[in-house]
Design a protein around this motif. Structure first.
Motif, PDB file in Angstrom:
ATOM      1  N   VAL A  25      46.253  32.974  42.999  1.00 36.09           N
ATOM      2  CA  VAL A  25      45.799  34.433  42.801  1.00 36.09           C
ATOM      3  C   VAL A  25      45.790  34.451  41.014  1.00 36.09           C
ATOM      4  CG1 VAL A  25      46.035  34.826  44.925  1.00 36.09           C
ATOM      5  CG2 VAL A  25      47.985  35.688  43.662  1.00 36.09           C
ATOM      6  N   GLY A  26      45.784  36.261  40.485  1.00 39.27           N
ATOM      7  CA  GLY A  26      46.181  36.480  39.133  1.00 39.27           C
ATOM      8  C   GLY A  26      44.640  36.572  38.840  1.00 39.27           C
ATOM      9  N   ALA A  27      44.230  35.724  37.623  1.00 40.38           N
ATOM     10  CA  ALA A  27      42.872  35.815  36.700  1.00 40.38           C
ATOM     11  C   ALA A  27      42.441  34.592  37.682  1.00 40.38           C
ATOM     12  CB  ALA A  27      43.698  35.080  35.902  1.00 40.38           C
ATOM     13  N   THR A  28      42.786  33.528  38.506  1.00 46.54           N
ATOM     14  CA  THR A  28      41.130  33.831  39.383  1.00 46.54           C
ATOM     15  C   THR A  28      41.625  34.090  40.895  1.00 46.54           C
ATOM     16  OG1 THR A  28      42.749  32.146  40.399  1.00 46.54           O
ATOM     17  CG2 THR A  28      41.453  31.119  38.489  1.00 46.54           C
ATOM     18  N   GLY A  29      42.259  35.225  40.695  1.00 45.54           N
ATOM     19  CA  GLY A  29      41.723  36.312  41.791  1.00 45.54           C
ATOM     20  C   GLY A  29      40.744  36.434  42.527  1.00 45.54           C
ATOM     21  N   PHE A  35      34.117  38.236  47.925  1.00 51.05           N
ATOM     22  CA  PHE A  35      34.802  38.559  48.758  1.00 51.05           C
ATOM     23  C   PHE A  35      32.723  38.723  49.163  1.00 51.05           C
ATOM     24  CE2 PHE A  35      34.481  42.651  52.077  1.00 51.05           C
ATOM     25  CZ  PHE A  35      35.930  42.424  52.188  1.00 51.05           C
ATOM     26  N   ASN A  36      32.507  39.391  49.010  1.00 57.23           N
ATOM     27  CA  ASN A  36      30.308  40.133  49.441  1.00 57.23           C
ATOM     28  C   ASN A  36      30.300  38.660  50.256  1.00 57.23           C
ATOM     29  OD1 ASN A  36      31.179  42.698  49.518  1.00 57.23           O
ATOM     30  ND2 ASN A  36      30.112  43.169  47.699  1.00 57.23           N
ATOM     31  N   ARG A  37      30.259  37.500  49.968  1.00 54.70           N
ATOM     32  CA  ARG A  37      29.932  36.440  49.971  1.00 54.70           C
ATOM     33  C   ARG A  37      30.568  35.749  51.278  1.00 54.70           C
ATOM     34  NH1 ARG A  37      28.754  33.369  45.016  1.00 54.70           N
ATOM     35  NH2 ARG A  37      30.498  33.568  44.823  1.00 54.70           N
ATOM     36  N   LEU A  38      31.698  36.389  51.265  1.00 59.45           N
ATOM     37  CA  LEU A  38      32.851  35.457  52.360  1.00 59.45           C
ATOM     38  C   LEU A  38      31.513  36.055  54.042  1.00 59.45           C
ATOM     39  CD1 LEU A  38      36.173  36.404  51.323  1.00 59.45           C
ATOM     40  CD2 LEU A  38      35.834  34.398  51.431  1.00 59.45           C
ATOM     41  N   GLY A  79      42.974  40.701  43.328  1.00 55.90           N
ATOM     42  CA  GLY A  79      41.505  41.006  42.696  1.00 55.90           C
ATOM     43  C   GLY A  79      42.175  40.539  41.277  1.00 55.90           C
ATOM     44  N   GLU A  80      41.097  40.153  40.569  1.00 55.69           N
ATOM     45  CA  GLU A  80      40.694  39.238  39.243  1.00 55.69           C
ATOM     46  C   GLU A  80      40.281  41.097  38.297  1.00 55.69           C
ATOM     47  OE1 GLU A  80      36.307  37.867  38.644  1.00 55.69           O
ATOM     48  OE2 GLU A  80      37.115  36.119  39.959  1.00 55.69           O
ATOM     49  N   ILE A  81      40.432  42.180  39.056  1.00 54.89           N
ATOM     50  CA  ILE A  81      40.084  43.313  37.632  1.00 54.89           C
ATOM     51  C   ILE A  81      40.878  43.927  38.223  1.00 54.89           C
ATOM     52  CG2 ILE A  81      39.159  45.025  36.401  1.00 54.89           C
ATOM     53  CD1 ILE A  81      36.518  42.958  36.875  1.00 54.89           C
ATOM     54  N   THR A 107      37.800  36.058  60.547  1.00 54.80           N
ATOM     55  CA  THR A 107      37.557  36.547  61.835  1.00 54.80           C
ATOM     56  C   THR A 107      38.363  38.394  61.636  1.00 54.80           C
ATOM     57  OG1 THR A 107      39.688  36.890  62.351  1.00 54.80           O
ATOM     58  CG2 THR A 107      38.100  35.289  63.624  1.00 54.80           C
ATOM     59  N   GLY A 108      38.319  38.061  60.075  1.00 60.23           N
ATOM     60  CA  GLY A 108      38.250  39.435  59.599  1.00 60.23           C
ATOM     61  C   GLY A 108      38.674  39.651  57.710  1.00 60.23           C
ATOM     62  N   LYS A 109      37.975  40.714  57.067  1.00 58.40           N
ATOM     63  CA  LYS A 109      37.988  41.025  56.271  1.00 58.40           C
ATOM     64  C   LYS A 109      38.051  42.036  55.402  1.00 58.40           C
ATOM     65  CE  LYS A 109      32.949  40.590  54.811  1.00 58.40           C
ATOM     66  NZ  LYS A 109      32.258  39.818  53.619  1.00 58.40           N
ATOM     67  N   ARG A 110      38.960  42.722  55.219  1.00 56.78           N
ATOM     68  CA  ARG A 110      38.734  44.294  54.163  1.00 56.78           C
ATOM     69  C   ARG A 110      38.839  44.501  53.068  1.00 56.78           C
ATOM     70  NH1 ARG A 110      41.755  43.329  58.820  1.00 56.78           N
ATOM     71  NH2 ARG A 110      43.818  43.080  57.786  1.00 56.78           N
ATOM     72  N   GLN A 111      38.354  44.945  52.486  1.00 58.37           N
ATOM     73  CA  GLN A 111      38.353  44.955  50.373  1.00 58.37           C
ATOM     74  C   GLN A 111      39.328  46.583  50.115  1.00 58.37           C
ATOM     75  OE1 GLN A 111      36.964  46.614  47.843  1.00 58.37           O
ATOM     76  NE2 GLN A 111      35.476  47.755  49.337  1.00 58.37           N
ATOM     77  N   PHE A 112      39.666  46.349  49.470  1.00 56.58           N
ATOM     78  CA  PHE A 112      40.795  47.595  48.732  1.00 56.58           C
ATOM     79  C   PHE A 112      40.514  47.878  47.111  1.00 56.58           C
ATOM     80  CE2 PHE A 112      43.317  46.124  52.152  1.00 56.58           C
ATOM     81  CZ  PHE A 112      42.554  47.371  53.572  1.00 56.58           C
ATOM     82  N   ASP A 113      39.409  48.250  46.770  1.00 53.13           N
ATOM     83  CA  ASP A 113      39.195  49.144  45.232  1.00 53.13           C
ATOM     84  C   ASP A 113      38.160  47.340  44.535  1.00 53.13           C
ATOM     85  OD1 ASP A 113      39.597  51.526  45.553  1.00 53.13           O
ATOM     86  OD2 ASP A 113      42.246  51.369  45.504  1.00 53.13           O
ATOM     87  N   LEU A 114      38.698  46.653  45.477  1.00 54.72           N
ATOM     88  CA  LEU A 114      37.922  45.462  44.219  1.00 54.72           C
ATOM     89  C   LEU A 114      36.794  46.035  43.508  1.00 54.72           C
ATOM     90  CD1 LEU A 114      37.587  42.308  46.997  1.00 54.72           C
ATOM     91  CD2 LEU A 114      39.701  43.067  44.242  1.00 54.72           C
ATOM     92  N   LYS A 115      36.826  45.263  42.030  1.00 55.37           N
ATOM     93  CA  LYS A 115      35.672  45.582  40.891  1.00 55.37           C
ATOM     94  C   LYS A 115      34.515  44.354  41.427  1.00 55.37           C
ATOM     95  CE  LYS A 115      38.828  49.032  39.161  1.00 55.37           C
ATOM     96  NZ  LYS A 115      38.866  49.871  39.995  1.00 55.37           N
TER      97      LYS A 115
END
Length: 115
Positions: A25-29, A35-38, A79-81, A107-115
């Motif tokens: 992960v990191g720059a390629t996070g 996330f929306n395409r998953l 996240g990338e940013i 079976t589940g996904k949650r995002q926290f402040d992705l940009k």
């Protein structure tokens, strides 16, 4: 027997993950667009390919059901940013070893402040 099947499932998933996902992960996070395409029922392999890296395993739980065992693994993708996402994948292993299904599914996904 239950523990043996979960070990087999974990081993097969680990081999698949190590051989199929590039880098970390990191720059390629993960980005918000990725996330929306998953989609639910996407495999861990396909999710890693879409994101461009693999996540960090943060929890793994095993549940005994009537005729099968359910293993739920949660991965954190930075996240990338900024921010991060948590993706939950489920593997069902049948108690009859000859009917073992090794497929994993989102079976589940949650995002926290992705940009």
């Amino acid at each position: 027997m239950k523990r043996f099947m979960c070990i087999i499932v974990a081993l097969v998933l680990s081999i698949g993950i190590l051989s199929s996902c590039n880098g970390g992960v990191g720059a390629t996070g993960i980005s918000l667009d990725e996330f929306n395409r998953l989609s639910l029922e996407m495999s861990y392999y396909k999710a890693c390919k879409l994101i461009g890296g693999e996540g960090n395993l943060i929890s793994k739980d095993e549940y005994e059901e009537k005729d099968r065992t359910r293993c739920v693994s949660t991965y954190r993708f930075e996240g990338e940013i900024g921010g991060y996402a948590e993706l939950e994948f489920t593997v069902y292993g049948y108690k009859d070893i000859f009917k073992l299904d090794l497929g994993d599914y989102l079976t589940g996904k949650r995002q926290f402040d992705l940009k």
